[in-house]
Design an enzyme around this catalytic site. Structure first.
Site, short mmCIF file in Angstrom:
data_model
loop_
_atom_site.label_atom_id
_atom_site.label_comp_id
_atom_site.label_asym_id
_atom_site.label_seq_id
_atom_site.Cartn_x
_atom_site.Cartn_y
_atom_site.Cartn_z
CB CYS A 85 -1.11 0.12 0.95
SG CYS A 85 -1.67 -1.39 1.41
CB CYS A 208 -12.67 -1.88 6.92
SG CYS A 208 -12.62 -2.85 8.33
CE LYS A 331 -14.61 3.66 7.40
NZ LYS A 331 -15.37 3.48 6.15
CG HIS A 335 -6.17 1.95 0.39
ND1 HIS A 335 -4.97 2.44 0.16
CD2 HIS A 335 -5.82 0.95 1.30
CE1 HIS A 335 -4.01 1.75 0.54
NE2 HIS A 335 -4.35 0.62 1.19
#
Lengths: 390, 271
Positions: A85, A208, A331, A335
């Site tokens: 990431c 998440c 959030k 992502h």
């Protein structure tokens, strides 16, 4: 030594994108080219670094070559940068170093990920590829699980509870509400976030980040060519990075990310800045507990007081101390793994130039930080930015 | 039942003539395996029981239903050395004995009944998982990679390098190869954190069974000897763990891929 500035930045909207990888990258690159104040041509680019996990394996090899041929960069030296990431956070650092070294004057740093064109079965296979495969994965862990272990341990060691994470979720959804490139634009109440579907106990769906498609692109320039492109650059005052053990169980503590601490310490030292100098920070909140830990590891809150920082809304836009995740963070903004790091930089470029939607503007912002984490903290890149050249 | 004692999640009856182990679970009046057990895991448990009671086990015959390589990696048993045979019974039990196989009655009255639907679904899922065409598309542990760390995985073999290092590592901070001095970590510790993943959040290796089980639970353990590790719960249990609570680490089935069962340690909650 040469200083490095950002002269252009752009991205796609994050979310379930209709375009494929080539189309998304072209859109992000075009957006970055168009953001340059003066005339800019891709032929002026010396080098390109593109972060991507190559999620799904569709173009696992030579990803960057494929992408650059669709963005007017044929013939340029390019490569894919992969650090989970944190891929494009490290692509940004590589681009910064290329200019610092004197080998290039104009460099592209970008990132891309296409995550939502896979079947659920294939997606499930790819979601855990950046963790410790041999030990963590065979103990049933993917990233929701590893961050859940961190959260539960944090609650055990400090005066904190899941409610603190709920405050972070609510704040980031509030920040992202008016962000036109955000994946999830909705106001979320405390009760709704608190009572979400349990993904990995104690983390609920509202703890998440979503899996997003997206691409981002920034254009860096050496100080001696900056004025060819703009009179209003954003300077990169520090680029630092660090690593840690891949698996949680190899780390002495799971309630802090040592890679973040090391990278932040190096970055602050390089820029001669302290956390109190930072007006806004884009931090890596893949899970709400990650933001809580980041506020401590980056020095915005004392150790053990990240929960208090969240409870007291000290990261809220124009209402606290350092604004944490004005974009909505991972959030709300989303992502798309490889695109996230330089996506944070796009937000900072626009915030520091007062180019975001007026309702989202952080007032009087002149200094910013981005924090991009790979996996559960095995890699981390921290960058510091300012309006003024050092 | 008086002759049976609980051991590593199973029931053991050891006499001078034979040593017998069985599952604590029953279904439709018969002794059946729990959700993550088979003859191999029970054979390992029985050999470990005997070793802990001072026996040195040599076997002349190991039933083909038991994974011999796994048994040898997980225990100190040596093959071809005596008249002892390891023989699997028709139900979820096995015996180590010399000569003709005795088959004592299972303590069926004290066994716990498995839910019929879950038992059938899990059994079907294991068969599907064991299919050779069940191939990972993402993260992947090859047979060689699994085999390289088998002793560390099954017997907690660590490197003794001033402090214990587990799982094993290659070079130290000075760039030197870490000493090839090994020590087995005591398979016990305390829970330092835990989570229960929903079926949707579980790794793909567990994709077939996690929905049936309603998710999977993982605990982080600090072993008595120091090193930390993460482990699934025995029997894929839904019991809520507690930080600080003691656990024992025992061998169970983890998952199957490309026709090969992968074994590892799981956490058995004390009490």
């Amino acid at each position: 030594m040469v200083d490095v500035a950002i002269v252009g930045a752009g991205q796609t909207k994050y979310g379930n994108h209709q375009l494929g990888m080539k189309g998304m990258w072209a859109e992000a690159a075009r957006s970055a080219y168009d953001s340059v104040d003066k005339d800019f041509q891709p032929s002026q680019i010396d080098e390109a670094f593109i972060g991507s996990v190559a999620f799904g394996g569709g173009q696992l090899g030579n990803t960057a070559a494929l992408l650059t041929e669709h963005s007017g960069m044929q013939g340029k030296p390019v490569r894919r940068v992969e650090n989970a990431c944190a891929s494009s956070g490290f692509a940004l650092r590589d681009a910064w170093m290329a200019i610092k070294s004197g080998q290039a004057d104009v460099v592209i740093a970008g990132g891309i990920e296409k995550m939502n064109d896979l079947t659920p079965e294939r997606k499930r296979f790819w979601l855990g590829v950046s963790g410790d495969t041999e030990w963590e994965r065979l103990a049933g862990l993917t990233f929701p699980g590893t961050y859940a272990l961190m959260a539960r341990r944090y609650f055990h060691e400090f005066e904190s509870s899941h409610d603190d994470l709920v405050h972070i979720s609510v704040k980031n959804h509030y920040h992202g509400l008016d962000n036109t490139v955000a994946h999830i634009r909705k106001d979320v109440t405390f009760d709704k976030a608190k009572n979400g579907f349990m993904v990995a106990d104690p983390l609920t769906l509202y703890d998440c980040c979503p899996t997003s498609d997206g691409a981002s692109c920034v254009i860096l320039a050496a100080d001696h060519v900056v004025r060819q492109f703009t009179e209003d650059p954003v300077w990169i005052h520090a680029s630092a990075a660090a690593s840690d053990y891949l698996a949680l169980h190899d780390r002495p503590s799971i309630t802090q990310l040592v890679a973040t601490q090391l990278a932040a310490k190096r970055a602050y030292s390089m820029a001669n800045l302290t956390p109190s100098n930072i007006d806004l920070a884009e931090v890596h909140d893949c899970f709400t507990i990650a933001e809580l830990l980041a506020t401590e590891d980056l020095g915005f809150a004392k150790r053990g007081e990240g929960g208090l920082f969240a409870r007291e809304s000290r990261g809220r836009r124009n209402d606290g101390e350092t604004c944490i995740n004005p974009s909505g963070g991972l959030k709300s903004k989303g992502h798309p793994l490889g695109a996230t790091g330089t996506g944070q930089t796009v937000e900072i470029f626009k915030q520091l130039r007062s180019e975001v939607e007026p309702s989202r503007q952080v007032r009087d912002a002149s200094t910013a930080l981005s924090h991009n984490v790979g996996g559960s903290g095995a890699t981390c890149a921290v960058h510091l930015y300012g309006r003024d050249a050092k | 039942m008086s002759n049976f004692e609980p051991w590593q999640g199973y029931l053991v009856n050891s006499t001078g003539d034979y040593h017998y182990i069985c599952s604590p679970w029953k279904f439709a009046g018969a002794c059946v395996f729990g959700f993550d057990s088979d003859y191999t895991t029970m054979a390992i448990a029985l050999v470990r029981y005997l070793t802990s009671n001072g026996h040195q086990i040599t076997l002349s015959d190991i039933d083909e239903k038991v994974s011999k390589s796994t048994l040898l990696a997980a225990t100190e048993v040596t093959p071809d050395g005596s008249k002892l045979n390891l023989l699997c019974n028709t139900d979820a039990s096995l015996t180590i004995a010399s000569g003709k196989q005795p088959n004592p009655d299972s303590p069926i009255d004290v066994m716990r009944e498995l839910d019929a639907d879950i038992y059938n679904d899990i059994s079907t899922a294991w068969l599907e998982e064991l299919n050779e065409r069940n191939i990972s598309q993402g993260a992947y542990i090859s047979g060689q990679q699994y085999g390289e760390s088998l002793e560390a995985r099954l017997s907690l073999v660590a490197q003794d390098h001033g402090s214990l290092i587990w799982p094993q590592r290659q070079l130290d901070a000075a760039g030197n190869k870490i000493d090839q001095i090994y020590k087995k970590i005591e398979p016990a510790g305390v829970i330092t954190s835990w989570t229960k993943l929903s079926a949707a959040g579980a790794p793909s290796e567990f994709a077939l069974r996690a929905p049936i089980l309603g998710g999977i639970s993982t605990v982080m353990i600090q072993t008595t000897d120091g090193p930390n590790g993460v482990f699934l719960l025995v029997d894929d249990g839904s019991v809520e763990p507690i930080i600080g609570k003691s656990v024992e680490l025992v061998v169970r089935r983890l998952y199957a891929q490309e026709g090969v069962m992968r074994y590892g340690l799981k956490a058995l909650l004390a009490g």
